[in-house]
Each structure stands twice: as structure tokens, then as C-alpha cells.
Design a protein around this motif. Structure first.
Motif, mmCIF file in Angstrom:
data_model
loop_
_atom_site.group_PDB
_atom_site.id
_atom_site.type_symbol
_atom_site.label_atom_id
_atom_site.label_comp_id
_atom_site.label_asym_id
_atom_site.label_seq_id
_atom_site.Cartn_x
_atom_site.Cartn_y
_atom_site.Cartn_z
ATOM 1 N N GLU A 70 2.742 -1.743 -0.636
ATOM 2 C CA GLU A 70 3.188 -2.820 0.252
ATOM 3 C C GLU A 70 2.038 -3.527 0.957
ATOM 4 O O GLU A 70 2.261 -4.511 1.658
ATOM 5 N N ARG A 79 5.540 1.071 9.843
ATOM 6 C CA ARG A 79 5.376 0.238 8.647
ATOM 7 C C ARG A 79 3.968 -0.335 8.717
ATOM 8 O O ARG A 79 3.692 -1.257 9.485
ATOM 9 N N GLN A 124 8.963 5.607 11.632
ATOM 10 C CA GLN A 124 9.324 4.201 11.456
ATOM 11 C C GLN A 124 8.110 3.286 11.331
ATOM 12 O O GLN A 124 8.258 2.069 11.310
ATOM 13 N N GLN A 145 2.664 4.083 1.351
ATOM 14 C CA GLN A 145 2.992 2.663 1.512
ATOM 15 C C GLN A 145 1.958 1.730 0.863
ATOM 16 O O GLN A 145 2.045 0.512 1.024
ATOM 17 N N ARG A 168 -3.643 -5.860 6.766
ATOM 18 C CA ARG A 168 -3.604 -7.060 5.935
ATOM 19 C C ARG A 168 -4.223 -6.786 4.563
ATOM 20 O O ARG A 168 -5.111 -5.943 4.433
ATOM 21 N N ALA A 205 2.255 -2.205 6.854
ATOM 22 C CA ALA A 205 2.079 -3.617 6.498
ATOM 23 C C ALA A 205 2.235 -4.534 7.708
ATOM 24 O O ALA A 205 1.789 -5.682 7.673
ATOM 25 N N ASP A 206 2.816 -4.039 8.798
ATOM 26 C CA ASP A 206 2.892 -4.824 10.025
ATOM 27 C C ASP A 206 1.530 -4.938 10.700
ATOM 28 O O ASP A 206 1.324 -5.809 11.543
ATOM 29 N N TRP A 207 0.606 -4.047 10.340
ATOM 30 C CA TRP A 207 -0.690 -3.976 11.008
ATOM 31 C C TRP A 207 -1.875 -4.171 10.071
ATOM 32 O O TRP A 207 -2.944 -4.613 10.504
#
Length: 144
Positions: A43, A10, A8, A40, A16, A12-14
Motif C-alpha cells: 500500500e 495505516r 488500526q 502493509q 509517502r 500509508a497515512d504517514w
């Protein structure tokens, strides 16, 4: 520390857009994380990644758009990336990687690492990745 299920994760949550990413090399390559990075990449808004000695098939010349690759040379599978024009070479000796990470010559906003399970004192070990990876952990804004 935040625990996440790798399935799970992602990135892009971490990570930049424009971030410099440094990861473990050789047997210390965190395959789950590097495979997620490649999968990923679209993204993330364009990132840079430093590859030291890589031996996996994770980074393929035709599947790294969105990741500006640079590395210490044609060690292992990096050779095919250089030959295809998909990776730039940082002219350095392996012993300079930690110094270059520390002084910002090699950008490190995010460190992707693999660690051994916690010991009896609750500490983690980089194991075979105790090379430039320690400098990356110290420098990074985010360690995954």
C-alpha cells in the motif's frame, strides 16, 4: 503528538511513496511497526528502509518486495537478506550511521521508534535505541 491504536495504524497515512525509513535496531526494533511495514508494504507505493543490526524475523527475503532495503552489513538476520540479494550494503562503521542520517547519505523521511513510557516530567526515552535512532528522530518528517 497523535495517539493511535497500533491495530488500526495505516502506515500509508504517514508514509509517502519513495520515503526513506529508518528504525531502531536490535532490542530497540519497534516490532509492531516493522511488522506493519512489511504487512502493509504493498500500500506504500515503494519505499526505502535502512536496517542496522537486526535480529528479528520481520524482514524475510521473499516478503520485502516494495521495500528497497539497505543496511550497514550482514549483522544478525541481515545476513540472509544480503545473501538472497534483497538488501544492499552501505559500507560504513556503526559509528557513522548517525552522521550519514544527518547528512542525507541514509535517507530518513520517516523514523520508526520504540520508546519507554513517559517519565514523571512527561519525557520519553529511546532507552537502548539511543544510537542512530536519535539522529533519525531529528531528521525525519514523521516519527512513529
Amino acid at each position: 503528538m497523535i495517539r493511535l491504536d497500533a491495530a488500526q495504524l495505516r502506515l500509508a497515512d504517514w508514509i509517502r511513496p519513495g520515503d526513506g525509513i529508518v528504525m531502531g535496531q536490535g532490542t530497540a526494533e519497534p516490532l509492531t511497526l516493522t511488522e506493519a511495514l512489511v504487512r502493509q508494504r504493498g500500500e506504500l507505493g515503494g519505499v526505502r528502509a535502512f536496517l542496522a543490526a537486526m535480529f528479528s524475523d520481520t524482514f524475510q527475503p521473499g516478503a520485502v518486495d516494495g521495500i528497497a532495503l539497505h543496511g550497514m552489513g550482514g549483522v544478525g538476520t541481515n545476513r540472509r537478506l544480503i545473501k538472497a540479494g534483497a538488501m544492499d550494503v552501505v559500507p560504513c562503521h556503526v559509528s557513522q550511521n548517525a552522521e550519514f542520517i544527518g547528512d542525507g547519505t541514509i535517507a530518513c523521511d520517516v523514523a520508526l521508534v520504540q520508546v519507554a513510557p513517559r517519565d514523571e516530567n512527561g519525557r520519553y526515552s529511546l532507552g537502548l535505541g539511543a544510537d542512530h535512532t536519535r539522529a533519525a528522530v531529528d531528521k525525519a518528517r514523521v516519527v512513529i
